[in-house]
Design a protein around this motif. Structure first.
Motif, short mmCIF file in Angstrom:
data_model
loop_
_atom_site.label_atom_id
_atom_site.label_comp_id
_atom_site.label_asym_id
_atom_site.label_seq_id
_atom_site.Cartn_x
_atom_site.Cartn_y
_atom_site.Cartn_z
N ASN A 1 -3.71 7.99 -2.74
CA ASN A 1 -4.41 9.27 -2.75
C ASN A 1 -3.76 10.21 -1.75
OD1 ASN A 1 -6.11 9.41 -0.09
ND2 ASN A 1 -6.48 7.33 -0.88
N THR A 2 -3.97 11.48 -1.97
CA THR A 2 -3.38 12.50 -1.10
C THR A 2 -4.48 13.33 -0.46
OG1 THR A 2 -3.17 14.11 -2.88
CG2 THR A 2 -1.31 12.62 -2.49
N LEU A 3 -4.20 13.86 0.74
CA LEU A 3 -5.14 14.69 1.46
C LEU A 3 -4.36 15.79 2.18
CD1 LEU A 3 -7.97 15.29 2.71
CD2 LEU A 3 -7.36 13.71 4.55
N ASP A 4 -4.74 17.04 1.92
CA ASP A 4 -4.13 18.20 2.59
C ASP A 4 -5.23 18.96 3.34
OD1 ASP A 4 -1.80 17.47 1.32
OD2 ASP A 4 -2.00 18.95 -0.28
N LYS B 1 -0.34 17.62 5.62
CA LYS B 1 -0.21 17.04 4.29
C LYS B 1 0.02 15.55 4.46
CE LYS B 1 1.83 21.29 2.40
NZ LYS B 1 0.58 21.70 1.73
N SER B 2 -0.85 14.75 3.84
CA SER B 2 -0.75 13.30 4.03
C SER B 2 -0.91 12.57 2.71
CB SER B 2 -1.82 12.83 5.03
OG SER B 2 -3.11 13.10 4.55
N THR B 3 -0.26 11.41 2.64
CA THR B 3 -0.39 10.50 1.51
C THR B 3 -0.84 9.15 2.04
OG1 THR B 3 1.40 11.65 0.35
CG2 THR B 3 0.79 9.46 -0.45
N ASN B 4 -1.82 8.56 1.37
CA ASN B 4 -2.39 7.29 1.81
C ASN B 4 -2.24 6.24 0.71
OD1 ASN B 4 -3.50 8.72 4.13
ND2 ASN B 4 -5.04 9.51 2.72
N TRP B 5 -1.94 5.03 1.13
CA TRP B 5 -1.82 3.92 0.19
C TRP B 5 -2.72 2.78 0.66
CZ3 TRP B 5 2.33 6.44 2.36
CH2 TRP B 5 3.13 7.20 1.49
N SER B 6 -3.29 2.08 -0.30
CA SER B 6 -4.14 0.94 0.02
C SER B 6 -3.77 -0.22 -0.89
CB SER B 6 -5.62 1.30 -0.17
OG SER B 6 -6.45 0.20 0.09
N ASN B 7 -3.33 -1.31 -0.30
CA ASN B 7 -3.05 -2.54 -1.04
C ASN B 7 -4.27 -3.44 -0.95
OD1 ASN B 7 -0.25 -2.11 -1.84
ND2 ASN B 7 0.21 -2.21 0.35
N ASN B 8 -4.95 -3.61 -2.07
CA ASN B 8 -6.22 -4.32 -2.08
C ASN B 8 -6.10 -5.66 -2.80
OD1 ASN B 8 -7.38 -2.12 -0.82
ND2 ASN B 8 -8.09 -1.20 -2.74
N LYS B 9 -6.64 -6.67 -2.17
CA LYS B 9 -6.78 -7.99 -2.81
C LYS B 9 -8.17 -8.49 -2.47
CE LYS B 9 -3.12 -9.25 -0.61
NZ LYS B 9 -2.06 -10.07 0.03
N SER B 10 -8.95 -8.81 -3.49
CA SER B 10 -10.32 -9.25 -3.22
C SER B 10 -10.73 -10.34 -4.19
CB SER B 10 -11.31 -8.08 -3.32
OG SER B 10 -11.35 -7.57 -4.64
N VAL B 11 -11.62 -11.20 -3.71
CA VAL B 11 -12.20 -12.27 -4.52
C VAL B 11 -13.71 -12.24 -4.34
CG1 VAL B 11 -12.33 -14.75 -4.93
CG2 VAL B 11 -10.15 -13.72 -4.28
N ASN B 12 -14.44 -12.20 -5.45
CA ASN B 12 -15.89 -12.29 -5.43
C ASN B 12 -16.32 -13.61 -6.06
OD1 ASN B 12 -16.94 -9.49 -4.59
ND2 ASN B 12 -15.43 -9.00 -6.17
N ALA B 13 -17.32 -14.23 -5.51
CA ALA B 13 -17.83 -15.49 -6.07
C ALA B 13 -19.35 -15.52 -5.95
CB ALA B 13 -17.22 -16.69 -5.36
N LYS B 14 -19.97 -16.09 -6.98
CA LYS B 14 -21.43 -16.25 -6.99
C LYS B 14 -21.76 -17.63 -7.53
CE LYS B 14 -23.84 -14.11 -10.15
NZ LYS B 14 -24.55 -13.05 -10.89
N THR C 1 -2.16 2.18 4.63
CA THR C 1 -1.09 2.89 5.33
C THR C 1 -1.17 4.37 4.98
OG1 THR C 1 0.48 2.48 3.52
CG2 THR C 1 0.45 0.90 5.34
N SER C 2 -0.69 5.21 5.89
CA SER C 2 -0.67 6.65 5.63
C SER C 2 0.55 7.27 6.30
CB SER C 2 -1.94 7.32 6.16
OG SER C 2 -1.95 7.37 7.57
N GLU C 3 0.94 8.38 5.73
CA GLU C 3 2.03 9.18 6.30
C GLU C 3 1.63 10.63 6.22
OE1 GLU C 3 6.69 10.35 5.33
OE2 GLU C 3 5.88 8.42 4.67
#
Length: 809
Positions: free
Chosen positions: A281-284, A297-310, A337-339
Motif C-alpha cells: 500500500n502507498t501513503l502520501d 511519499k511512502s510505500t509499505n509492504w507486509s509479508n503475512n503468514k498466518s495459521v488459524n486452528a479450531k 517494511t516501509s520506505e
C-alpha cells in the motif's frame, strides 16, 4: 428532562394498558418425528385458507412446541416445513376472538428420498433483515471469494473500514467485533491483523446488531458485529477443502481443511486454515507546519503468514444436559517494511531545505489463543442455563530498525539517525459467566452475571544506533502494566402482550476497577505514572414493537452503552514512528458513554427504515497535534458528539432468476469540544450505500454483482475525506456432481477505493491520500465430502465478550 421521562412513562403505560385490554387468540401445537422425538427449528406458517398467503410465522423450540398469538377472526391453515421431512399442512380451522386453537401433536414424515442421496438446493438470501439485526450470509456470496474477514466487513451493508483499518457502522465508531459470540480481544493493528488471517471460506455469516439487549456486554456505542464461523451441522463424518489464489500487485494464497463427526452423543469439529502473501500500500502526506512544508511519499509492504486452528466438542450427556469444549488459536508472522521520502522546504519561498529518506523494518509475530468450557441445561418447561469459563491470551512481539538519512539537493548525506525499538506485549484474560432464561410472568425472563479480569504488560525499549551498536535510551524506554476487573449482572424481560404489542426491557450493571502503572527505565516519576479508577454504571435498554397490520411493523428501541479506552491507548509514553512523527498514549483517557434511541418501520417483512439519535459524552477520538517541527497523534476526550441517523434497506426479488439487496444510510454528526487550547466545533453530513445482485444462469452457473459507496466522511473530529467505493463482479460454477464449487471474481473494477483526506486544525494543514491492493482477481475452489444429512448445530456464546477491541499494537 424529568418531565420528558415522566411523559414517556405515562405514554408507555397507556400503550401497555391498551394492548393488554385487547382480546387475542393463541395458536399452538407440538411437532415430533415418526419416532416421537421433538423437532426443533421447524418453520410453522399461519396461512389464509382462501389463497394460502402468509399471515404469521414461528419456529419450534427445543421441545418441538410453537405458540403464536393472533387476534383477527378468519379461517386459516398451518404449514410445517423442515429440511429432511415432507411438508405437512393442517386441516382448515377457524379463529374467533378470545378462542384459541390447539393443533395438538403433529408428526412429520421423513422425505421419501434420503438426504444423503440428494443435494439440498435451498439457499438463504444473501442479506437477511431481522427485527434485531441485519445478517450478511457470506457463504452464499461469490464476490466474498478469497477475501479475508476485514475485507468482508467492508463489503457488508453499512460498514466502513478507514485508511487506518478502524471499523465503523453507519458512520459511527466504537463498534465491537465478536467472533462466534465472543468479543475479540484485540484492537487497532492487532485486530486488523487477526481479521486478515480469517479466510472467507471459514465464515458463515456476519451479523450487525445496532442496539443490543442487556444480555450483551455494554461496550460498543455503535453496536455489535458478530462474525459467525462455519460449524458442523451434519450427522456422520464430513468435511471440506478450500483453496484460493488472489492476484493483486503480487500473488497471495489461502487454504483451509475442516473435518467433523457427529452422532446422537457427541459432536466433534475441527478446522485449520492458512494465509500467505505479500501486500502493498502507498501513503502520501503533504504537511504544512509553521514555516515548513513536508511532502512525504511512502510505500509499505507486509509479508503475512498466518495459521488459524479450531478444535471443539459437544458431549450430549442426556436430553437436558450438554457439555462443550472449544479451543481456537491464531499464529501469524507479519514482517512489515516501509520506505518514505520527505522533501522539506521553506514555505514562504518554497525553497528546498533538505530531504529525509526513512526506512523502517518491523519483523513481528502474534499469537492468540482462547479456550472455553460450556455447560448447558435445558428442560421441557423452557428453562435454560448456560455457564461459561474462559481463558484467553495474546502474545505479540515487534522489533523496529529505522535509519533516518537527511540529504541535500544533490543527494549528499547531511546527517543520519538510526533508531531501534523492541515492543513485546503480553495480555491474559480470565472470564466466567452464567445466563439463565425461563418462562415467567407470561413472558420470558433472562438474568445472569459475569466476572472478568484482564492483565496486560507492554514493554517499549528504545535504542539509538551508534557506530552500529544499539544503545538503549533510558529516558525513552518504559514498561506499562494495566489490570482491569469488571463485575456485571443483568436482568432482561420480554413479553408478547397481544397480537400487536410486544416489549423487551432490561438493565445491566457493570462495576469497573482498573490500575495502570508506568515504569520508566530512567526511574523518573511523572504525575501520570499510576492511574487508578473505580466506577459503577447502569445500562438500561428497551424495545417496544407494534404490529400495526399485516404489512407494517414499528419498533422503538433505547440503549445506553460504554466504550472503555484500549489498553495501550492508556500508555502515556511516546512511540516514535520516524524523526518527524510519533504517537503518544493518554493515561487520563476516560470512557465514553452513549445514549441511543431508534425508531424503525418494516413494510411487508422486507423494507426496513430506521431513524435514530445518539448522544455521546466524553467522546474519545484520535487527534493530530504538533510540537516543534514534529507531528503526533493521540487519543483524547472531546466534550460531546451528537448523531442524527437514517437508513433504509430491503431485499429486491426482481425476477425468478434475479435477486438483490439495497441499503442506503445517512447521518449528520456534530462534534463540540477542545483539543488542547483549540476549540473544535464541527458539523458534517455523511452518507453511503450498498447493493448486491445475484443471477441464476442455469446449468450450475451463478453470477453476482455487488458494490458499496461512501460519501464525504469525517475521521476523528478534524479529518475530512472524499468519496470512495468499490464494484465487484463474480461467477460461480458447481462441479464434481455439485459437491465442488469453482468461483472467479474481480474486485474494485473501476479502482475507486483509494482515499483522499484533509485536516486543517490548530495551525497544522495535512493533505493525505493512499491506496491498497483493492483491485484483484480471485480464484477459489471448494470441495465438500462425507455425510450431507443436515442436523441443526448447537449455538453457543463463550464468556470472553467484554474485554475486546482494546489491545492496540
Amino acid at each position: 428532562m424529568r418531565r420528558i421521562l415522566t411523559a414517556a412513562v405515562i405514554g408507555l403505560s397507556s400503550l401497555l394498558n391498551t394492548a393488554i385490554a385487547q382480546t387475542s387468540s393463541t395458536i399452538k401445537g407440538k411437532i415430533s418425528d415418526n419416532s416421537g422425538k421433538a423437532l426443533q427449528s421447524v418453520t410453522v406458517s399461519l396461512l389464509k385458507s382462501t389463497d394460502s398467503s402468509l399471515v404469521k410465522a414461528d419456529v419450534t423450540d427445543a421441545n418441538g412446541a410453537f405458540e403464536m398469538v393472533y387476534g383477527k377472526e378468519g379461517k386459516y391453515l398451518l404449514s410445517y416445513v423442515m429440511i429432511g421431512f415432507e411438508r405437512t399442512y393442517s386441516p382448515v380451522f377457524e379463529v374467533k376472538n378470545g378462542q384459541g386453537f390447539d393443533a395438538g401433536s403433529i408428526t412429520l414424515q421423513p422425505a421419501a428420498t434420503k438426504l444423503q442421496d440428494v443435494t439440498v438446493t435451498s439457499r438463504k438470501p444473501m442479506i437477511e433483515i431481522k427485527a434485531d439485526k441485519t445478517v450478511f450470509n457470506v457463504e452464499n456470496s461469490i464476490n466474498a471469494t478469497g477475501s479475508n474477514a476485514l475485507e468482508l466487513l467492508q463489503k457488508s451493508p453499512g460498514i466502513q473500514v478507514d485508511n487506518n483499518e478502524n471499523i465503523s457502522m453507519k458512520g459511527k465508531t466504537g463498534v465491537r467485533i465478536y467472533v462466534d459470540g465472543k468479543m475479540t480481544q484485540l484492537g487497532s493493528q492487532d485486530l486488523a491483523a487477526y481479521l486478515k488471517s480469517i479466510n472467507s471460506n471459514d465464515v458463515e455469516a456476519i451479523e450487525m446488531i445496532s442496539n443490543p439487549s442487556a444480555r450483551y456486554d455494554a461496550s460498543g456505542n455503535a453496536g455489535i458485529i458478530n462474525i459467525r464461523l462455519k460449524k458442523n451441522k451434519r450427522y456422520g463424518t464430513n468435511g471440506s477443502v478450500n483453496m484460493g489464489l488472489v492476484q493483486g500487485v503480487t500473488p497471495k494464497g489461502n487454504g483451509s481443511v475442516s473435518l467433523n463427526y457427529r452422532d446422537k452423543k457427541v459432536n466433534l469439529f475441527s478446522n485449520v486454515g492458512i494465509n500467505i502473501g505479500r501486500y502493498e500500500n502507498t501513503l502520501d502526506l503533504y504537511r504544512v507546519q509553521r514555516d515548513s512544508v513536508y511532502d512525504q511519499k511512502s510505500t509499505n509492504w507486509s509479508n503475512n503468514k498466518s495459521v488459524n486452528a479450531k478444535l471443539g466438542a459437544d458431549l450430549f450427556l442426556n436430553s437436558k444436559n450438554t457439555l462443550g469444549f472449544l479451543v481456537t488459536t491464531n499464529f501469524s508472522d507479519n514482517d512489515w517494511t516501509s520506505e518514505s521520502n520527505t522533501n522539506i522546504s521553506y514555505n514562504p519561498t518554497k525553497q528546498f531545505v533538505k530531504k529525509l529518506v526513512a526506512l523502517n523494518t518491523i519483523p513481528g509475530s502474534r499469537t492468540n489463543m482462547n479456550s472455553n468450557i460450556n455447560y448447558r441445561y435445558a428442560d421441557t418447561s423452557g428453562k435454560e442455563i448456560n455457564f461459561d469459563a474462559d481463558y484467553g491470551l495474546f502474545r505479540g512481539t515487534g522489533r523496529s530498525y529505522q535509519p533516518n538519512n537527511y540529504l541535500d539537493n544533490t543527494g549528499n548525506m547531511l546527517s543520519q539517525v538510526i533508531n531501534r525499538n523492541y515492543t513485546p506485549t503480553d495480555i491474559d484474560i480470565y472470564t466466567a459467566k452464567v445466563d439463565v432464561d425461563q418462562p415467567k410472568w407470561k413472558g420470558k425472563l433472562g438474568y445472569g452475571a459475569k466476572f472478568s479480569y484482564v492483565k496486560t504488560k507492554n514493554t517499549f525499549d528504545f535504542f539509538n544506533d551508534i557506530n552500529g551498536v544499539p544503545v538503549k535510551i533510558l529516558s525513552r524506554s518504559n514498561s506499562f502494566t494495566y489490570n482491569e476487573n469488571v463485575n456485571a449482572a443483568y436482568v432482561n424481560y420480554q413479553r408478547q402482550f397481544s397480537p400487536k404489542w410486544s416489549l423487551q426491557t432490561g438493565l445491566r450493571m457493570e462495576q469497573t476497577n482498573s490500575e495502570g502503572v508506568l515504569t520508566r527505565a530512567d526511574g523518573v516519576i511523572q504525575a501520570d505514572n499510576t492511574v487508578k479508577r473505580s466506577y459503577l454504571d447502569f445500562f438500561p435498554s428497551a424495545a417496544l414493537t407494534w404490529t400495526v397490520d399485516q404489512k407494517n411493523t414499528l419498533n422503538l428501541t433505547f440503549s445506553r452503552r460504554i466504550d472503555r479506552p484500549t489498553y495501550q491507548d492508556l500508555n502515556p509514553f511516546e512511540n516514535k514512528l520516524d524523526e518527524l512523527t510519533y504517537e503518544k498514549g493518554n493515561a487520563f483517557l476516560r470512557p465514553q458513554y452513549t445514549n441511543t434511541i431508534e425508531l424503525s418501520h418494516t413494510f411487508k417483512y422486507m423494507l426496513n427504515t430506521t431513524i435514530g439519535y445518539s448522544h455521546v459524552k466524553d467522546f474519545a477520538t484520535q487527534t493530530t497535534d504538533t510540537t516543534n517541527n514534529a507531528t503526533y497523534v493521540q487519543q483524547r476526550n472531546l466534550a460531546t458528539q451528537r448523531i442524527l441517523s437514517f437508513s433504509i434497506g430491503s431485499p429486491l426479488p426482481i425476477a425468478k432468476w434475479w435477486n438483490g439487496y439495497a441499503n442506503v444510510w445517512y447521518n449528520y454528526q456534530m462534534f463540540k469540544g477542545k483539543i488542547g487550547a483549540n476549540e473544535v466545533k464541527t458539523e458534517i453530513p455523511m452518507f453511503g450505500a450498498y447493493m448486491q445482485h445475484t443471477f441464476t444462469l442455469g446449468k450450475g452457473y451463478n453470477a453476482e454483482l455487488s458494490g458499496w459507496f461512501s460519501g464525504p466522511n469525517v475521521w476523528g473530529a478534524t479529518w475530512r475525506t472524499k468519496s470512495l467505493g468499490g464494484l465487484d463482479l463474480g461467477f460461480q460454477k458447481q462441479i464434481l456432481k455439485k459437491q465442488g464449487t469453482l468461483k472467479l471474481s474481480v474486485t474494485d473494477i473501476f479502482f475507486t477505493n483509494p482515499w483522499t483526506a484533509t485536516s486543517n486544525f490548530g495551525g497544522l494543514f495535512i493533505n493525505g491520500r493512499g491506496q491498497n491492493e483493492s483491485r484483484t482477481v480471485r480464484l477459489a475452489f471448494s470441495w465438500r465430502f462425507g455425510n450431507n444429512q443436515v442436523k441443526a448445530a448447537r449455538q453457543r456464546q463463550t464468556g470472553l465478550e467484554s474485554e475486546a477491541k482494546r489491545i492496540k499494537g
